[in-house]
Motif scaffolding. Structure first.
Motif, PDB file in Angstrom:
ATOM      1  N   ASP A 174      84.464 -38.263  77.089  1.00 58.04           N
ATOM      2  CA  ASP A 174      84.333 -37.452  78.299  1.00 58.04           C
ATOM      3  C   ASP A 174      85.658 -36.811  78.709  1.00 58.04           C
ATOM      4  O   ASP A 174      85.677 -35.789  79.393  1.00 58.04           O
ATOM      5  CB  ASP A 174      83.737 -38.267  79.452  1.00 58.04           C
ATOM      6  N   ARG A 175      86.772 -37.391  78.274  1.00 55.19           N
ATOM      7  CA  ARG A 175      88.077 -36.770  78.513  1.00 55.19           C
ATOM      8  C   ARG A 175      88.434 -35.792  77.396  1.00 55.19           C
ATOM      9  O   ARG A 175      89.116 -34.789  77.627  1.00 55.19           O
ATOM     10  CB  ARG A 175      89.168 -37.841  78.613  1.00 55.19           C
ATOM     11  N   ALA A 202      77.307 -41.070  78.447  1.00 55.36           N
ATOM     12  CA  ALA A 202      78.023 -40.494  79.579  1.00 55.36           C
ATOM     13  C   ALA A 202      78.465 -39.071  79.285  1.00 55.36           C
ATOM     14  O   ALA A 202      78.344 -38.175  80.133  1.00 55.36           O
ATOM     15  CB  ALA A 202      79.234 -41.364  79.925  1.00 55.36           C
ATOM     16  N   ALA A 203      78.977 -38.846  78.063  1.00 54.39           N
ATOM     17  CA  ALA A 203      79.430 -37.508  77.691  1.00 54.39           C
ATOM     18  C   ALA A 203      78.267 -36.527  77.602  1.00 54.39           C
ATOM     19  O   ALA A 203      78.373 -35.368  78.036  1.00 54.39           O
ATOM     20  CB  ALA A 203      80.171 -37.563  76.362  1.00 54.39           C
ATOM     21  N   LYS A 206      77.290 -35.710  81.221  1.00 58.93           N
ATOM     22  CA  LYS A 206      78.328 -34.948  81.932  1.00 58.93           C
ATOM     23  C   LYS A 206      78.409 -33.512  81.450  1.00 58.93           C
ATOM     24  O   LYS A 206      78.594 -32.583  82.247  1.00 58.93           O
ATOM     25  CB  LYS A 206      79.669 -35.644  81.760  1.00 58.93           C
ATOM     26  N   PHE A 207      78.247 -33.310  80.126  1.00 60.03           N
ATOM     27  CA  PHE A 207      78.422 -31.975  79.561  1.00 60.03           C
ATOM     28  C   PHE A 207      77.102 -31.344  79.112  1.00 60.03           C
ATOM     29  O   PHE A 207      77.091 -30.322  78.451  1.00 60.03           O
ATOM     30  CB  PHE A 207      79.424 -32.032  78.402  1.00 60.03           C
ATOM     31  N   ARG A 208      76.002 -32.006  79.480  1.00 67.48           N
ATOM     32  CA  ARG A 208      74.661 -31.492  79.210  1.00 67.48           C
ATOM     33  C   ARG A 208      74.454 -31.148  77.731  1.00 67.48           C
ATOM     34  O   ARG A 208      73.944 -30.079  77.381  1.00 67.48           O
ATOM     35  CB  ARG A 208      74.383 -30.253  80.077  1.00 67.48           C
TER      36      ARG A 208
END
Length: 241
Positions: A174-175, A202-203, A206-208
């Motif tokens: 995610d970072r 999570a990624a 978060k970034f669809r």
């Protein structure tokens, strides 16, 4: 792992690897020892494991490509060797067959081993720490890798786009993914270890990222050494197919 054991594994996985490329792999041992004594890019305790922990680990991306993307593999591994063992990229290829950006390359991993194996592709080695980029650049030059350039910069600041991105566990996904925004056309190969299910979920949220865009491959399927237990290649598809 001694060099000869490494070479035996390379020839098992990539039997078309010729004398020229093997010699470049052989050069990495003394080159990294020399440079690491001046600028520490590999742990002093880990330099004896160069071929297993760093070079072979980097080539796990190549094995993923060979198994799952044979068209790409054939395109970027194309080379010819003359009688003196000199590598020649086929004249039919007008420039690089593909471009790769190695984000957070450190001393040149995974970019340098991949550049040796894939002479028809171009690799840009990027790191924000200048002394690490110096080592990667000097070793690439010493090996005669004309398909490598180095950039002392943050990935976000680099101009242009690349076909593919490679990286080795520089941070959580995610970072990491924001650093690749606008930089990648085709996809990302990320070396990571451990249980990544929550991190990927999570990624993706978060970034669809669309369902099926993230692929996880266990390196131990090809490299049974205990070192690779739990280590993965994560491939994230880009927008272009």
């Amino acid at each position: 792992m001694e060099y000869q054991e490494f070479e035996d594994i390379v020839l098992r996985l990539f039997p078309e690897t010729g004398t020229c490329r093997l010699e470049k792999f052989r050069m990495l041992g003394p080159l990294y020892r020399e440079w690491n004594s001046k600028i520490n890019v590999i742990s002093r305790k880990d330099i004896d494991n160069l071929y297993l922990h760093h070079v072979l680990h980097s080539l796990a991306i190549a094995e993923y490509i060979r198994r799952h993307m044979p068209g790409l593999y054939g395109l970027i591994s194309a080379t010819a060797e003359d009688g003196a063992g000199t590598c020649q990229v086929p004249d039919a290829v007008p420039g690089p067959a593909a471009t790769f950006l190695d984000i957070g390359t450190g001393g040149g991993f995974p970019g340098i081993p991949l550049a040796i194996l894939f002479p028809s592709a171009h690799f840009t080695l990027c790191d924000s720490i200048g002394k690490k980029v110096l080592v990667a650049s000097e070793i690439s030059e010493a090996c005669g890798l004309k398909n490598v350039s180095a950039a002392n910069a943050r990935a976000e600041a680099l101009p242009g786009q690349f076909d593919w991105i490679v990286s080795r566990a520089v941070t959580s996904l995610d970072r990491f993914l924001p650093w690749t925004k606008g930089k990648c056309r085709r996809g990302i190969f990320y070396l990571k270890g451990g249980d990544v299910s929550e991190e990927i979920a999570a990624a993706m949220g978060k970034f669809r990222l669309p369902s099926g865009a993230v692929h996880v491959w266990k390196i131990s399927e090809a490299l049974p050494d205990p070192y690779f237990e739990g280590k993965l290649v994560i491939f994230i598809e880009g927008n272009e197919k």
